[in-house]
Design an enzyme around this catalytic site. Structure first.
Site, PDB file in Angstrom:
ATOM      1  N   GLY A 125       7.345 -17.760  -8.633  1.00  0.00           N
ATOM      2  CA  GLY A 125       7.732 -17.575  -7.234  1.00  0.00           C
ATOM      3  C   GLY A 125       8.899 -16.611  -7.097  1.00  0.00           C
ATOM      4  N   TYR A 126       8.582 -15.341  -7.042  1.00  0.00           N
ATOM      5  CA  TYR A 126       9.608 -14.325  -6.782  1.00  0.00           C
ATOM      6  C   TYR A 126       9.478 -13.792  -5.351  1.00  0.00           C
ATOM      7  CZ  TYR A 126      10.239 -13.873 -11.941  1.00  0.00           C
ATOM      8  OH  TYR A 126      10.476 -14.082 -13.270  1.00  0.00           O
ATOM      9  N   GLU A 133       7.767  -9.993 -21.691  1.00  0.00           N
ATOM     10  CA  GLU A 133       6.530  -9.782 -20.953  1.00  0.00           C
ATOM     11  C   GLU A 133       5.904  -8.459 -21.387  1.00  0.00           C
ATOM     12  OE1 GLU A 133       7.435  -9.308 -16.890  1.00  0.00           O
ATOM     13  OE2 GLU A 133       5.384  -8.809 -16.343  1.00  0.00           O
TER      14      GLU A 133
HETATM   15  C1  LIG Z   1      -2.728  -9.617  -6.781  1.00  0.00           C
HETATM   16  C2  LIG Z   1      -1.271  -9.871  -6.601  1.00  0.00           C
HETATM   17  C3  LIG Z   1      -0.674 -10.912  -7.264  1.00  0.00           C
HETATM   18  C4  LIG Z   1       0.680 -11.177  -7.090  1.00  0.00           C
HETATM   19  N1  LIG Z   1       1.234 -12.256  -7.726  1.00  0.00           N
HETATM   20  C5  LIG Z   1       2.534 -12.564  -7.520  1.00  0.00           C
HETATM   21  C6  LIG Z   1       3.106 -13.722  -8.081  1.00  0.00           C
HETATM   22  O1  LIG Z   1       2.432 -14.470  -8.782  1.00  0.00           O
HETATM   23  N2  LIG Z   1       4.390 -13.996  -7.834  1.00  0.00           N
HETATM   24  C7  LIG Z   1       5.162 -13.191  -7.061  1.00  0.00           C
HETATM   25  O2  LIG Z   1       6.329 -13.468  -6.909  1.00  0.00           O
HETATM   26  N3  LIG Z   1       4.658 -12.059  -6.506  1.00  0.00           N
HETATM   27  C8  LIG Z   1       3.361 -11.736  -6.703  1.00  0.00           C
HETATM   28  N4  LIG Z   1       2.829 -10.602  -6.122  1.00  0.00           N
HETATM   29  C9  LIG Z   1       3.652  -9.800  -5.237  1.00  0.00           C
HETATM   30  C10 LIG Z   1       4.069  -8.452  -5.812  1.00  0.00           C
HETATM   31  O3  LIG Z   1       5.065  -8.608  -6.777  1.00  0.00           O
HETATM   32  C11 LIG Z   1       4.525  -7.586  -4.633  1.00  0.00           C
HETATM   33  O4  LIG Z   1       3.393  -7.337  -3.864  1.00  0.00           O
HETATM   34  C12 LIG Z   1       5.152  -6.304  -5.032  1.00  0.00           C
HETATM   35  O5  LIG Z   1       6.383  -6.512  -5.649  1.00  0.00           O
HETATM   36  C13 LIG Z   1       5.326  -5.368  -3.825  1.00  0.00           C
HETATM   37  O6  LIG Z   1       5.929  -6.011  -2.761  1.00  0.00           O
HETATM   38  P1  LIG Z   1       5.295  -5.973  -1.296  1.00  0.00           P
HETATM   39  O7  LIG Z   1       3.885  -6.375  -1.424  1.00  0.00           O
HETATM   40  O8  LIG Z   1       6.170  -6.761  -0.419  1.00  0.00           O
HETATM   41  O9  LIG Z   1       5.303  -4.461  -0.875  1.00  0.00           O
HETATM   42  P2  LIG Z   1       6.605  -3.580  -0.343  1.00  0.00           P
HETATM   43  O10 LIG Z   1       7.705  -3.840  -1.266  1.00  0.00           O
HETATM   44  O11 LIG Z   1       6.755  -3.907   1.086  1.00  0.00           O
HETATM   45  O12 LIG Z   1       6.018  -2.184  -0.529  1.00  0.00           O
HETATM   46  C14 LIG Z   1       5.147  -1.527   0.388  1.00  0.00           C
HETATM   47  C15 LIG Z   1       5.018  -0.064  -0.016  1.00  0.00           C
HETATM   48  O13 LIG Z   1       6.313   0.555  -0.017  1.00  0.00           O
HETATM   49  C16 LIG Z   1       6.592   1.135  -1.255  1.00  0.00           C
HETATM   50  N5  LIG Z   1       8.011   1.017  -1.592  1.00  0.00           N
HETATM   51  C17 LIG Z   1       8.814  -0.069  -1.517  1.00  0.00           C
HETATM   52  N6  LIG Z   1      10.022   0.204  -1.997  1.00  0.00           N
HETATM   53  C18 LIG Z   1      10.010   1.479  -2.409  1.00  0.00           C
HETATM   54  C19 LIG Z   1      10.961   2.347  -3.016  1.00  0.00           C
HETATM   55  N7  LIG Z   1      12.192   1.951  -3.328  1.00  0.00           N
HETATM   56  N8  LIG Z   1      10.566   3.595  -3.320  1.00  0.00           N
HETATM   57  C20 LIG Z   1       9.317   4.014  -3.033  1.00  0.00           C
HETATM   58  N9  LIG Z   1       8.398   3.264  -2.458  1.00  0.00           N
HETATM   59  C21 LIG Z   1       8.725   1.998  -2.156  1.00  0.00           C
HETATM   60  C22 LIG Z   1       5.730   0.343  -2.221  1.00  0.00           C
HETATM   61  O14 LIG Z   1       5.477   1.099  -3.397  1.00  0.00           O
HETATM   62  C23 LIG Z   1       4.487   0.087  -1.430  1.00  0.00           C
HETATM   63  O15 LIG Z   1       3.652   1.203  -1.496  1.00  0.00           O
HETATM   64  C24 LIG Z   1       1.474 -10.347  -6.268  1.00  0.00           C
HETATM   65  C25 LIG Z   1       0.860  -9.252  -5.629  1.00  0.00           C
HETATM   66  C26 LIG Z   1      -0.485  -9.008  -5.792  1.00  0.00           C
HETATM   67  C27 LIG Z   1      -1.097  -7.870  -5.069  1.00  0.00           C
END
Ligand SMILES: Cc1cc2nc3c(=O)[nH]c(=O)nc-3n(C[C@H](O)[C@H](O)[C@H](O)COP(=O)(O)OP(=O)(O)OC[C@H]3O[C@@H](n4cnc5c(N)ncnc54)[C@H](O)[C@@H]3O)c2cc1C
Lengths: 383, 399
Positions: B133-134, B251
């Protein structure tokens, strides 16, 4: 598993880098582009002293007894510095096949002279069809006491200054174009040979060589008559890895230049490297170049332990073709207008891309070879 | 330079192949995200986890005292590669059990936590399955902005907030949970702590989030006055960020090899499909397969280089990001080429991969519809490119 260079290899790299920086600054590269010979005999002699010509010959041929991997490293350094000259044509294209296929007399006669830098060699393979396929070999050699060579070779590197050539000719017409090919050892001063430098963008002295009834004695065949394609294949395998190493060196320099510039150049009060469009471009270039690096090393390593793979070698050259070009182009874009100038060294690298790509097979050629390998390979899930 | 594996790895590879042939149904081909979706697939995966544990493979890189074999990084790499190639399910113990929960506990956990959790994970027990849960609705790439809070109350912490995209939360007994313990910290990553939270605790609600194909992969997890014993705090309070950065290293070793093994298998399947269907005559397909094999061979060498650096005691910073971006690129490219090869048959619903119209057991459709999730999870490509820029090229921070 070991991704580190040995001590000897590190020494080769360090000394080559120092030597080339001193002996081959970019002013020299620019000068040699316009020079008639296209190389600096002085530098050539120093390279001889460093033992580069015979780097991988056994001692009996006045070599240093290093291996293919070591030669590959040297090519990478030459690529980083854009060293112009007939090293590649002499060592990669000619000395390696002579070492492999030459009779002991031929080796004794030829190789020490290469090791001492006394003779410059080149390979006359491609013709007007501009292909590395066996079907491209049309130059006729007819047996009439001696052999008589008749035809034209194109894109022959450094034929303008070569003392000898390996000439790939057709000695008999068979259904399979791979058959009936013979490799001749030809004195470049033989009567009937006419050489003209082709105006390539890289100014890298590729030539048209016309053979007008050139006589070659029967003894001057490398390997066996009619079975010469094996030799050409050997050359393609070995030299494409070495050419890829040279291209890797060039790509690394192009990336470094872009990277340095992105830290220095300020626009909108920030280094342009802090703009994501630029930073991500450079990050992708890094992925490209590092990927190419380890592929080249893998192929060279496999060759040096005797388990060379045609599939891997083609993978390497196809990758090198794409990466060298892309990295130069992207680096030019990172530089802005200065990247478009004669003044910036980057252009010198970009100008080499088409020559390097063509040499030993372009991307289409190697993709096709990869596909052929895939058609017959056995996946492990079926084992 | 020397790119040979040792005898140990060779032997291990052979054993894994034999295991796969014996324990998996004939012509088995696994696909992404399937094991957490259906009950029967999940149960099968868990039964394999048990068998992997019996072989000593499940947590092979852990030290022996914690139920591992102290296997080298190279053995671990060979295992990850082969397990992915053969599609062996049940290798991870949820999301992170094997890869980071265990190793982090070893580094930062109390003896009590270690004694309780490590044997559960190492034995492939259902109570050793974890979710991570991150992410939160307002904290994705910017993970340090999480808002879920834990407040100390006597011997307990009281947790309130929400997590999202929590993969396998519906399968997990435990949650590896990142929370804020100090909301006034001068820098936002300074007030983060990590807890081991029993998913059966009162106040936790798991709500499924379906992916567009219909897979149940991830969830929302709500924490409403969830009371967790203070002894479940992992390491030091407010040091969670630093601990996570540290354990990330563990990891990294498994990711690259897994990607390579999986990709190689799909490529091999495509090659055989094209051969059987006389598609090698088509130039576009020849080129496509050639390009993929160039990329996958490159991926292999990059992955090995990352492991090599780790094996020398280094902590590769940008290399795993490089490998992740490259893997994402390959997945996308392979999805395009693969669906191109299947043509009309690429339309079949991957949830119905047993359908008689489905080719290659649906692995290509699965790849096509699900690779976007893989490329977003665990750091988007843009975020990884930022890391390469900053740490691989020493460029200024770009955001
Ligand atoms: C299949 C799947 C499984 C997952 N499983 C887990 C899990 O088990 N536990 C958990 O904690 N999370 C999980 N996640 C979440 C995942 O870690 C996040 O989706 C990821 O970190 C991106 O965050 P966000 O979806 O909020 O997108 P955002 O952070 O909102 O990003 C949206 C867009 O903006 C871009 N963006 C954001 N910041 C920047 C920057 N600084 N520079 C350039 N571009 C940027 C991103 O690249 C992306 O294109 C999962 C996601 C998926 C799709």
């Amino acid at each position: 598993m070991d991704f580190e260079f040995s001590e000897d290899q590190t020494m080769i790299i360090d000394s080559a880098r120092k030597f080339l920086e001193k002996e081959c600054p970019k002013e020299k590269v620019r000068e040699l582009k316009e020079d008639e010979k296209g190389y600096d005999p002085d530098t050539w002699n120093k390279m001889v002293e460093m033992g580069w010509m015979g780097l991988i010959f056994p001692e009996e041929y006045e070599g240093t007894g290093m291996d293919f991997f070591d030669l590959m490293i040297l090519m990478e350094e030459m690529g980083r510095n854009l060293l112009p000259g007939p090293f590649f044509s002499t060592v990669a294209l000619c000395s390696l096949p002579i070492l492999e296929f030459g009779s002991s007399d031929q080796k004794k006669e030829i190789l020490p002279k290469i090791a001492y830098g006394e003779k410059i060699w080149t390979l006359a393979l491609t013709e007007t069809s501009a292909t590395y396929e066996p079907s491209g070999v049309a130059l006729q050699a007819t047996l009439d006491g001696d052999y008589v060579l008749e035809g034209t070779k194109l894109f022959v590197p450094y034929a303008n200054i070569a003392d000898y050539m390996l000439v790939v000719a057709r000695t008999s017409d068979k259904a399979d174009p791979k058959e009936g090919i013979t490799v001749f050892i030809v004195d470049a001063k033989s009567p009937g040979i006419k050489t003209e430098v082709i105006p390539t963008a890289a100014h890298d002295k590729q030539c048209e060589v016309i053979f007008d009834k050139v006589k070659v004695s029967k003894g001057n065949i490398l390997g066996e008559p009619d079975n010469g394609w094996d030799i050409v294949e050997f050359i393609i395998q070995r030299a494409s890895v070495l050419k890829s190493a040279e291209m890797l060196g060039g790509a690394q320099t192009a990336l470094n230049m872009g990277n340095d510039y992105a830290k220095e150049r300020v626009q909108f009060d920030k280094p342009i490297g802090s703009f994501q469009a630029i930073q991500h471009k450079l990050a992708k270039m890094l992925i490209d170049v590092e990927g190419l690096r380890f592929l080249v090393y893998e192929a060279a390593w496999k060759t040096s332990i005797g388990s060379q793979s045609a599939l891997l070698n083609s993978i390497v050259k196809a990758k090198a073709n794409e990466v060298f070009q892309r990295t130069c182009l992207e680096s030019i874009k990172v530089h802005g207008a200065i990247g478009f100038t004669e003044e910036l060294d980057l252009g010198l690298f970009f100008l080499r891309t088409k020559a390097s790509e063509f040499a030993l097979g372009d991307t289409g050629f190697h993709r096709e070879r990869i596909a052929q390998e895939l058609e017959s390979y056995k996946p492990s899930f079926l084992s | 330079m020397d790119f040979k594996f040792g005898e140990k790895e060779g032997k291990l590879r052979k054993e894994i192949r034999e295991f796969a042939k014996k324990e998996l149904p004939p012509n088995w081909l696994s696909v992404m995200f399937e094991e957490e979706h259906r009950d029967e697939d999940w149960e099968f995966a868990m039964s394999i986890s048990k068998k992997l544990s019996e072989k000593g493979w499940l947590t092979m890189s852990w030290p022996e005292e914690y139920g591992g074999k102290g296997a080298s990084l190279w053995e671990q790499l060979a295992y990850s590669e082969e397990a992915s190639y053969w599609g062996i399910p049940g290798t991870t113990m949820g999301v992170g059990g094997v890869d980071w929960v265990g190793p982090s506990l070893m580094m930062f956990g109390t003896d009590e936590l270690k004694k309780k959790h490590l044997p559960l994970i190492a034995s492939g027990d259902a109570d050793g399955v974890w979710c991570t849960g991150y992410s939160e609705p307002n904290a994705g790439s910017d993970f340090a902005s999480i808002r879920t809070r834990a407040v100390r109350d006597g011997d307990e912490y009281v947790i309130n907030g929400q997590k999202i995209w929590t993969s396998a939360a519906h399968r997990s007994r435990w949650c590896w949970l990142a929370v804020k313990t100090d909301i006034d910290a001068p820098k936002k990553h300074k007030g983060i702590s990590v807890f081991a939270v029993d998913m059966k605790t009162e106040g936790i609600t798991v709500r499924p989030l379906l992916n567009y194909v219909g897979y149940h992969i991830f969830n929302e997890v709500f924490f409403d006055d969830v009371r967790v014993p203070a002894t479940n705090l992992v390491g030091e309070e407010n040091r969670g960020w630093y601990q996570l950065m540290h354990s990330l290293g563990y990891e990294r070793g498994s990711v690259a090899g897994r990607g390579y093994g999986y990709n190689k298998r799909i490529l091999d399947e495509l090659i055989m499909y094209c051969r059987e269907n006389h598609l090698f005559d088509e130039p576009a397909i020849r080129n496509g397969l050639a390009d993929l094999s160039i990329e996958i061979e490159t991926q292999k060498m990059l992955a090995y280089e990352t492991i090599y650096k780790m094996s020398k005691g280094g902590v590769p910073i940008y290399e795993p990001s490089r490998d992740k971006v490259f893997n994402d690129h390959i997945l996308e490219h392979m999805a395009f080429i693969g669906t191109g090869i299947l043509g009309g048959y690429a339309q079949i619903d991957p949830m119905n991969r047993k359908s008689r119209w489905s080719k290659l057991k649906g692995c290509i459709e699965n790849l096509y519809w699900l690779f976007p999730g893989i490329s977003l999870a665990a750091g988007t490509d843009e975020v990884e490119l930022n890391i390469i820029g900053q740490y691989g090229l020493n460029l200024p921070k770009s955001y």
